[in-house]
Design a protein around this motif. Structure first.
Motif, mmCIF file in Angstrom:
data_model
loop_
_atom_site.group_PDB
_atom_site.id
_atom_site.type_symbol
_atom_site.label_atom_id
_atom_site.label_comp_id
_atom_site.label_asym_id
_atom_site.label_seq_id
_atom_site.Cartn_x
_atom_site.Cartn_y
_atom_site.Cartn_z
ATOM 1 N N LYS A 125 1.862 8.604 -0.624
ATOM 2 C CA LYS A 125 0.561 8.972 0.043
ATOM 3 C C LYS A 125 -0.561 8.267 -0.264
ATOM 4 C CE LYS A 125 1.914 13.605 0.932
ATOM 5 N NZ LYS A 125 1.824 15.426 0.554
ATOM 6 N N THR A 126 -0.678 7.708 -1.273
ATOM 7 C CA THR A 126 -1.766 6.959 -1.748
ATOM 8 C C THR A 126 -1.803 5.633 -1.117
ATOM 9 O OG1 THR A 126 -0.486 6.016 -3.575
ATOM 10 C CG2 THR A 126 -1.839 7.840 -4.132
ATOM 11 N N GLN A 127 -0.666 5.100 -0.508
ATOM 12 C CA GLN A 127 -0.347 3.972 0.270
ATOM 13 C C GLN A 127 -1.246 4.072 1.408
ATOM 14 O OE1 GLN A 127 3.937 2.077 -1.153
ATOM 15 N NE2 GLN A 127 3.820 4.043 0.120
ATOM 16 N N PHE A 166 7.419 4.910 9.126
ATOM 17 C CA PHE A 166 6.240 4.444 9.029
ATOM 18 C C PHE A 166 5.614 4.582 7.294
ATOM 19 C CE2 PHE A 166 1.443 4.535 8.648
ATOM 20 C CZ PHE A 166 1.256 3.311 9.128
ATOM 21 N N ALA A 167 6.104 5.776 6.912
ATOM 22 C CA ALA A 167 5.608 6.226 5.529
ATOM 23 C C ALA A 167 6.744 5.662 4.574
ATOM 24 C CB ALA A 167 5.621 7.810 5.261
ATOM 25 N N GLY A 168 8.057 5.791 5.021
ATOM 26 C CA GLY A 168 9.342 5.411 4.291
ATOM 27 C C GLY A 168 9.536 4.016 4.108
ATOM 28 N N VAL A 169 9.242 3.111 4.998
ATOM 29 C CA VAL A 169 9.712 1.898 5.270
ATOM 30 C C VAL A 169 8.662 0.721 5.448
ATOM 31 C CG1 VAL A 169 11.329 0.110 6.298
ATOM 32 C CG2 VAL A 169 11.830 2.563 5.960
ATOM 33 N N PHE A 170 7.886 0.997 6.575
ATOM 34 C CA PHE A 170 6.869 0.107 7.095
ATOM 35 C C PHE A 170 5.785 -0.148 5.992
ATOM 36 C CE2 PHE A 170 2.776 -0.957 8.986
ATOM 37 C CZ PHE A 170 3.275 -2.400 9.577
ATOM 38 N N THR A 171 5.409 1.277 5.579
ATOM 39 C CA THR A 171 4.036 1.009 4.638
ATOM 40 C C THR A 171 4.543 0.553 3.123
ATOM 41 O OG1 THR A 171 3.079 3.088 5.716
ATOM 42 C CG2 THR A 171 2.195 2.427 3.533
ATOM 43 N N PRO A 172 5.506 1.026 2.783
ATOM 44 C CA PRO A 172 5.707 0.246 1.462
ATOM 45 C C PRO A 172 6.084 -1.246 1.520
ATOM 46 C CG PRO A 172 7.338 1.798 1.912
ATOM 47 C CD PRO A 172 6.165 1.784 2.904
ATOM 48 N N SER A 173 6.658 -1.640 2.685
ATOM 49 C CA SER A 173 7.147 -2.945 2.992
ATOM 50 C C SER A 173 5.583 -3.799 3.153
ATOM 51 C CB SER A 173 7.767 -3.058 3.953
ATOM 52 O OG SER A 173 9.335 -2.405 3.793
ATOM 53 N N ILE A 174 4.863 -3.375 3.995
ATOM 54 C CA ILE A 174 3.892 -4.234 4.435
ATOM 55 C C ILE A 174 2.936 -4.362 3.152
ATOM 56 C CG2 ILE A 174 2.134 -2.245 5.395
ATOM 57 C CD1 ILE A 174 2.957 -6.003 6.521
ATOM 58 N N LEU A 175 2.760 -3.423 2.245
ATOM 59 C CA LEU A 175 1.658 -3.306 1.337
ATOM 60 C C LEU A 175 2.245 -4.353 0.346
ATOM 61 C CD1 LEU A 175 0.698 0.335 0.870
ATOM 62 C CD2 LEU A 175 -0.521 -1.427 1.983
ATOM 63 N N ALA A 229 -15.282 -4.692 -0.666
ATOM 64 C CA ALA A 229 -14.000 -4.215 0.172
ATOM 65 C C ALA A 229 -12.919 -5.046 -0.107
ATOM 66 C CB ALA A 229 -14.491 -4.472 1.795
ATOM 67 N N VAL A 230 -13.104 -6.368 -0.307
ATOM 68 C CA VAL A 230 -11.986 -7.242 -0.785
ATOM 69 C C VAL A 230 -11.419 -6.796 -2.004
ATOM 70 C CG1 VAL A 230 -11.267 -9.626 -1.390
ATOM 71 C CG2 VAL A 230 -13.020 -9.321 0.433
ATOM 72 N N VAL A 231 -12.371 -6.491 -2.933
ATOM 73 C CA VAL A 231 -11.878 -6.057 -4.357
ATOM 74 C C VAL A 231 -10.856 -5.129 -4.067
ATOM 75 C CG1 VAL A 231 -12.722 -5.078 -6.507
ATOM 76 C CG2 VAL A 231 -13.954 -6.864 -5.486
ATOM 77 N N ALA A 232 -11.327 -4.127 -3.476
ATOM 78 C CA ALA A 232 -10.726 -2.949 -2.915
ATOM 79 C C ALA A 232 -9.406 -3.298 -2.605
ATOM 80 C CB ALA A 232 -11.274 -1.823 -2.209
ATOM 81 N N GLY A 233 -9.271 -4.127 -1.564
ATOM 82 C CA GLY A 233 -8.206 -4.649 -0.877
ATOM 83 C C GLY A 233 -7.040 -5.113 -1.907
ATOM 84 N N ILE A 234 -7.586 -6.225 -2.919
ATOM 85 C CA ILE A 234 -6.741 -6.880 -3.899
ATOM 86 C C ILE A 234 -6.215 -5.823 -4.944
ATOM 87 C CG2 ILE A 234 -6.790 -8.365 -5.828
ATOM 88 C CD1 ILE A 234 -9.099 -9.936 -4.405
ATOM 89 N N TRP A 235 -7.086 -4.980 -5.306
ATOM 90 C CA TRP A 235 -6.540 -3.815 -6.178
ATOM 91 C C TRP A 235 -5.654 -2.927 -5.614
ATOM 92 C CZ3 TRP A 235 -11.655 -2.182 -9.290
ATOM 93 C CH2 TRP A 235 -12.254 -3.374 -9.764
ATOM 94 N N GLY A 236 -5.747 -2.511 -4.238
ATOM 95 C CA GLY A 236 -5.104 -1.541 -3.687
ATOM 96 C C GLY A 236 -3.450 -2.486 -3.512
ATOM 97 N N ALA A 237 -3.765 -3.652 -2.899
ATOM 98 C CA ALA A 237 -2.378 -4.180 -2.677
ATOM 99 C C ALA A 237 -1.508 -4.488 -3.901
ATOM 100 C CB ALA A 237 -2.727 -5.462 -1.756
ATOM 101 N N THR A 238 -1.944 -4.999 -4.951
ATOM 102 C CA THR A 238 -1.379 -5.447 -5.976
ATOM 103 C C THR A 238 -0.774 -4.205 -6.647
ATOM 104 O OG1 THR A 238 -3.597 -5.207 -7.364
ATOM 105 C CG2 THR A 238 -2.692 -7.364 -6.806
ATOM 106 N N LEU A 239 -1.664 -3.100 -6.677
ATOM 107 C CA LEU A 239 -1.179 -1.578 -7.246
ATOM 108 C C LEU A 239 -0.268 -1.220 -6.492
ATOM 109 C CD1 LEU A 239 -4.325 -0.323 -8.789
ATOM 110 C CD2 LEU A 239 -2.742 -1.364 -10.055
#
Length: 728
Positions: free
Chosen positions: A150-152, A10-19, A267-277
């Motif tokens: 972890k920030t992911q 989850f932390a090593g493959v799924f999360t960085p991939s899906i983000l 919430a969308v702003v946070a999502g966009i910034w979080g996803a791109t970063l």
């Protein structure tokens, strides 16, 4: 020493991939895709892109579960299966593509960040914001990979909240009619696809973390495929939602429309910034690890292999990724960057898929725990290059040229690993299947395809015998040269198989196989090799050696000749003139006589091969026939012309009337071919008891003319109608 940290699925493959998948394209360009392509077009684009990503994900997951996986992700998988040249060239493409994708995500972030906070949205403003963000994320990666990962989790939660906020948002931009197909003023679908495709490349972010996983064989397949599947579902649902709730003109022109329709815009702003970063973080963490792994293997400079800390963080490689990403940011146009990234990834994915296909098809040692049908890799490979061709044929050719240049460069560099190379298995499989096909065919009288056993000896003129043998074997013929090591007392054991192989540059240049065998007697050794060498489907059919002067009374030589004739080999003997050699490669004479019917057809085949050789391609060819029976010359000329017309070159035919003078055949050859560069003469049928007489007479001829090739055809050659004795 601090303990090295390892991550789960989850932390090593799924999360960085899906983000990375649910990133900048989803928030900033999916609406633009739907607006330009229409709902049906958008779904087709999403599905085709996911066909490639699913095929590639399945392929790399299967290969990853066959071998021990180390740091370097896809590069590591490819280099251990396809070899360093392929793995390294694709690894470099992936590294550059990943580094450019960092710029893609950060320019997307800059577009949203500047627009939301009221900063400038000109290209220079986006470049400044993107550069500041790149500096901040690079510092974070230098501090700790663990902190970055972890920030992911926080970012993933923000993305989920933002998607919910979008679905429950305003309908004030709802269209009056649903735009199902592209409108007249829409951007071409090829361009739309190129901009969208980086959205599905995010699954490589998880694979790139292979060296930091607790169990890569379990985590890579499950984490990768779950991420791809979730991304596919989200993109299709969002595309349908946008088509039904937002006007197509707004979708095409407003990149920040999702913020405007959301129930809670922050919430969308946070999502966009979080996803791109987070996507950028995935590239910053994954890209340098690919480069570091290549540098450890000495594919790229070892300077980039150095790291720090218990996890050997790739610090030096990170700085190069930073420089490439900054170059992308300076481009400043998200659409242009997306198209560049697409080409790099499509090229890499194509070779990943063909790597899996070849491993599955050819390598008997390929036993992955994650089973996938091999046709999946072939479909993925074809899909990648069909899409590349449609997107930009010139860019595709440039990408292939760059990959090919890197491949051949790494081949010359000769970087080797202690691992299997699938190409050996591929060729073994091809040869195996080819031999079975050949062996299953009933032998018929077809064109001669030479498979020559050559005994060239060792002398100053050996190179000329090798050269002529390769010439008369043609483009597809096989030549195997045998060096016979004489041990009369048989005091030494036979050479081991590995020691029988001769690797010499002179044989390599000519494409001649070379072997050495220990024998107690030269002639019995030749007989033994002729009787046993070869294998099903590719049995040798011709023996070639130098002309044996001084052996006219040798019983051993006589027995050898009888055996070779009994085995029905074609025999080629070269008497090489050490003074004139092959002259200027300008003239070749073929001598025919009524009794040479089989030899004549073999000579026709030899003539085809000689005139196709670069050294002999400007030669003048003559066919000479001795008319001992006073036959009409025009009749003979017509018959021979029909026989030689298939050579497709101008052949001079000379008929020599000998009914009155009755000169000997060899005397006429001596007179006519005295200055010919290469004379080819058939060996007549004769009783072996008359060997001494034949050898002595032939020796006398060779003293008077230049280099000569004697030919004796086997029984599988057709008999040409050269009997003109009854013609009136």
């Amino acid at each position: 020493m601090p303990q090295k940290k390892k991550f789960g699925t989850f932390a090593g493959v799924f999360t960085p991939s899906i983000l990375t998948i649910l990133g900048v394209i989803m928030y900033m360009r999916l609406g633009w895709v739907v607006g330009n392509a229409g709902l049906i077009g958008a779904i087709v684009i999403i599905v085709i892109a996911h066909v490639i990503s699913v095929a590639t994900g399945l392929s790399v997951s299967s290969v990853a579960t066959d071998k021990k996986i180390g740091a370097g992700g896809i590069y590591y998988v490819l280099s251990r299966s396809m070899g360093i040249p392929i793995g390294g060239s694709i690894g470099i493409a992936l590294f550059v593509g990943t580094a450019f994708s960092i710029a893609l995500y950060l320019i997307g972030f800059a577009e949203s960040f500047n627009a939301y906070l009221g900063f400038g949205t000109e290209i220079n403003d986006l470049r400044l914001t993107g550069t500041i963000a790149l500096l901040g994320l690079t510092v974070l990666a230098l501090i700790s990979t663990s902190v970055a990962l972890k920030t992911q989790f926080i970012i993933l939660a923000a993305i989920l909240v933002s998607i919910v906020s979008i679905f429950f948002g305003s309908t004030e931009f709802a269209p009056t009619t649903i735009n199902l197909i592209p409108s007249d003023n829409a951007v071409p679908l090829e361009v739309v696809f190129a901009v969208f495709f980086p959205a599905v490349t995010g699954f490589t972010a998880g694979i790139a973390m292979s060296g930091d996983l607790k169990d890569p064989k379990q985590s890579i397949p499950s984490g990768t495929l779950y991420a791809i599947g979730v991304g596919l579902v989200v993109y299709i649902i969002l595309a349908v939602f946008m088509a039904f709730t937002i006007n197509s003109e707004v979708l095409r022109t407003d990149y920040n429309i999702l913020m405007k329709i959301a129930l809670f815009a922050p919430a969308v702003v946070a999502g966009i910034w979080g996803a791109t970063l987070s996507s950028a973080i995935g590239g910053i963490l994954g890209g340098p690890r690919i480069l570091q792994a290549m540098s450890i293997d000495k594919v790229t400079p070892t300077f980039f292999s150095k790291g720090k800390g218990a996890n050997n963080e790739p610090v030096n490689a990170l700085f190069l990724a930073f420089i490439i990403a900054e170059c992308g940011i300076l481009i400043g146009e998200l659409g242009i960057i997306a198209r560049v990234v697409s080409m790099f990834y499509l090229t890499a994915y194509g070779f990943i898929n063909i790597s899996f296909f070849l491993e599955s098809w050819a390598n008997p040692d390929f036993q992955p725990t994650f089973k996938v049908k091999r046709w999946v890799g072939l479909i993925g490979f074809i899909a990648c290059f069909v899409v590349m061709f449609k997107l930009d044929m010139i860019a595709m050719l440039v990408a292939l040229a760059v990959i090919s240049a890197m491949y051949f460069g790494l081949q010359r560099k000769e970087v080797k690993l202690q691992s299997n190379d699938v190409w050996k298995s591929v060729w073994e499989n091809v040869v195996n299947k080819g031999l079975k096909k050949i062996d299953a065919q009933v032998e018929e009288n077809t064109n001669w395809n030479p498979n020559i056993i050559l005994f060239s000896g060792e002398s100053d003129h050996q190179a000329y015998l090798l050269e002529l043998c390769k010439t008369v074997s043609g483009r597809t013929g096989i030549v195997t040269n045998f060096k016979l090591i004489l041990d009369k007392n048989n005091s030494k054991p036979p050479l081991k198989k590995i020691d029988q192989i001769v690797r010499d540059e002179k044989f390599k240049e000519l494409g001649i196989f070379a072997r050495q065998i220990k024998v107690s007697n030269i002639y019995s050794g030749i007989t033994s090799i002729a009787s046993t060498f070869g294998f099903s489907g590719v049995e040798p059919n011709t023996i070639m050696m130098g002309w044996p002067k001084g052996l006219e009374n040798s019983k051993e030589y006589s027995n050898m000749t009888q055996t070779l004739l009994h085995l029905d080999y074609n025999l080629l003997y070269l008497d090489f003139d050490r003074k004139t050699k092959f002259g200027n490669y300008n003239t070749v004479d073929f001598w025919w006589r009524e009794t040479d019917s089989k030899n004549a057809e073999m000579m026709l085949n030899i003539a085809r091969f000689i005139i196709a050789s670069p050294k002999w391609n400007n030669t003048s060819v003559r066919v000479l026939f001795v008319n001992n029976n006073n036959v009409d010359v025009s009749v003979i000329q017509s018959k021979i012309s029909k026989l030689v017309e298939d050579l497709r070159v101008l052949v001079a035919i000379k008929i020599i009337n000998n009914a009155v003078e009755q000169k000997t055949f060899y005397k006429i050859i001596e007179e006519e071919s005295k200055t010919t560069d290469l004379t080819i003469v058939g060996i007549p049928d004769y009783n072996i008891e008359k060997q001494a007489e034949f050898v002595l007479k032939t020796n006398k001829l060779f003293d008077a003319i230049g280099s000569t090739l004697l030919v004796k055809a086997a029984h599988n050659f057709n008999e040409l109608d050269l009997d003109l004795g009854d013609t009136k």
